[in-house]
Motif scaffolding. Structure first.
Motif, PDB file in Angstrom:
ATOM      1  N   LEU A  32       0.847  -1.055  -0.358  1.00 33.33           N
ATOM      2  CA  LEU A  32       0.058   0.093   0.070  1.00 33.33           C
ATOM      3  C   LEU A  32       0.703   1.074  -0.064  1.00 33.33           C
ATOM      4  O   LEU A  32       2.212   0.780   0.836  1.00 33.33           O
ATOM      5  N   SER A  33       0.976   2.215  -0.647  1.00 36.93           N
ATOM      6  CA  SER A  33       0.943   3.853  -0.843  1.00 36.93           C
ATOM      7  C   SER A  33       0.426   4.894   0.430  1.00 36.93           C
ATOM      8  O   SER A  33      -0.906   4.462   0.975  1.00 36.93           O
ATOM      9  N   PRO A  34       1.293   5.612   0.953  1.00 34.69           N
ATOM     10  CA  PRO A  34       0.729   6.861   2.031  1.00 34.69           C
ATOM     11  C   PRO A  34      -0.495   7.115   1.861  1.00 34.69           C
ATOM     12  O   PRO A  34      -1.714   7.305   2.498  1.00 34.69           O
ATOM     13  N   THR A  74      -6.543   7.063   1.754  1.00 35.08           N
ATOM     14  CA  THR A  74      -7.787   7.087   1.461  1.00 35.08           C
ATOM     15  C   THR A  74      -8.890   6.752   2.829  1.00 35.08           C
ATOM     16  O   THR A  74     -10.049   7.371   3.019  1.00 35.08           O
ATOM     17  N   GLU A  75      -7.758   5.537   2.887  1.00 40.16           N
ATOM     18  CA  GLU A  75      -9.095   5.338   4.481  1.00 40.16           C
ATOM     19  C   GLU A  75      -9.248   6.000   4.887  1.00 40.16           C
ATOM     20  O   GLU A  75     -10.756   6.453   6.092  1.00 40.16           O
ATOM     21  N   ASP A 122      -7.709   6.248  11.842  1.00 40.78           N
ATOM     22  CA  ASP A 122      -7.292   7.496  12.707  1.00 40.78           C
ATOM     23  C   ASP A 122      -5.814   7.946  12.250  1.00 40.78           C
ATOM     24  O   ASP A 122      -5.247   7.048  12.832  1.00 40.78           O
ATOM     25  N   ILE A 123      -5.905   8.485  11.963  1.00 46.04           N
ATOM     26  CA  ILE A 123      -4.164  10.075  12.129  1.00 46.04           C
ATOM     27  C   ILE A 123      -4.416  10.515  12.470  1.00 46.04           C
ATOM     28  O   ILE A 123      -4.914  11.647  12.978  1.00 46.04           O
ATOM     29  N   MET A 162      -8.419  -0.029  11.451  1.00 42.86           N
ATOM     30  CA  MET A 162      -8.632  -0.550   9.930  1.00 42.86           C
ATOM     31  C   MET A 162      -8.526  -1.778   9.204  1.00 42.86           C
ATOM     32  O   MET A 162      -9.707  -1.939   8.521  1.00 42.86           O
ATOM     33  N   LYS A 163      -7.858  -2.073   9.712  1.00 40.83           N
ATOM     34  CA  LYS A 163      -7.811  -3.580   9.257  1.00 40.83           C
ATOM     35  C   LYS A 163      -9.329  -4.442   9.541  1.00 40.83           C
ATOM     36  O   LYS A 163     -10.398  -5.111   8.415  1.00 40.83           O
TER      37      LYS A 163
END
Length: 129
Positions: free
Chosen positions: A29-31, A36-37, A44-45, A62-63
């Motif tokens: 995956l990319s940042p 996007t998620e 949560d970022i 998230m998973k």
């Protein structure tokens, strides 16, 4: 110190999105995908000084949120249709359903012309040369 393995990261230790992609997803995956998620509400970022971070715990949550349930199909005849649905009854083909609908329409419609009426205009044969 930059963590080398996912097991080196504590549950609530912030890591950059790039590190999270490398550690938790093996670089698959990319940042951008993680952002996007986050926009979808699945991740949560933590934002510090305009830099984005995530924790191992947030990635695991998230998973779970993104897990696709295989319990029942996304579409098909097993779901209860909403009122006014065009779903046909079980065991009735779409073609049979159309035939029934056309038959009902034909039975309800009135005849608009009769065979005993004469045409309003005369048919003129073409001139021969």
């Amino acid at each position: 110190m930059r963590p080398e393995r996912a097991s080196d990261v504590e549950d609530d230790e912030p890591v950059t999105l790039a590190e999270a992609c490398r550690l938790f997803f093996g670089g698959r995956l990319s940042p951008s995908a993680l952002r996007t998620e986050a926009a979808k509400g699945n991740l949560d970022i933590i934002q510090i000084a305009r830099k984005d971070f995530v924790t191992r715990r947030a990635i695991e949550e998230m998973k779970e949120r993104c897990r696709v349930s295989r319990a029942r199909p996304a579409s098909g005849s097993d779901r209860t249709p909403p009122p006014g649905s065009s779903r046909t009854e079980r065991g009735v083909s779409a073609q049979d359903a159309v035939r029934m609908m056309l038959k009902q329409r034909k039975e309800r419609s009135e005849t608009t012309s009769t065979a005993d009426k004469k045409p309003r205009t005369a048919v003129v044969p073409p001139k021969s040369r």
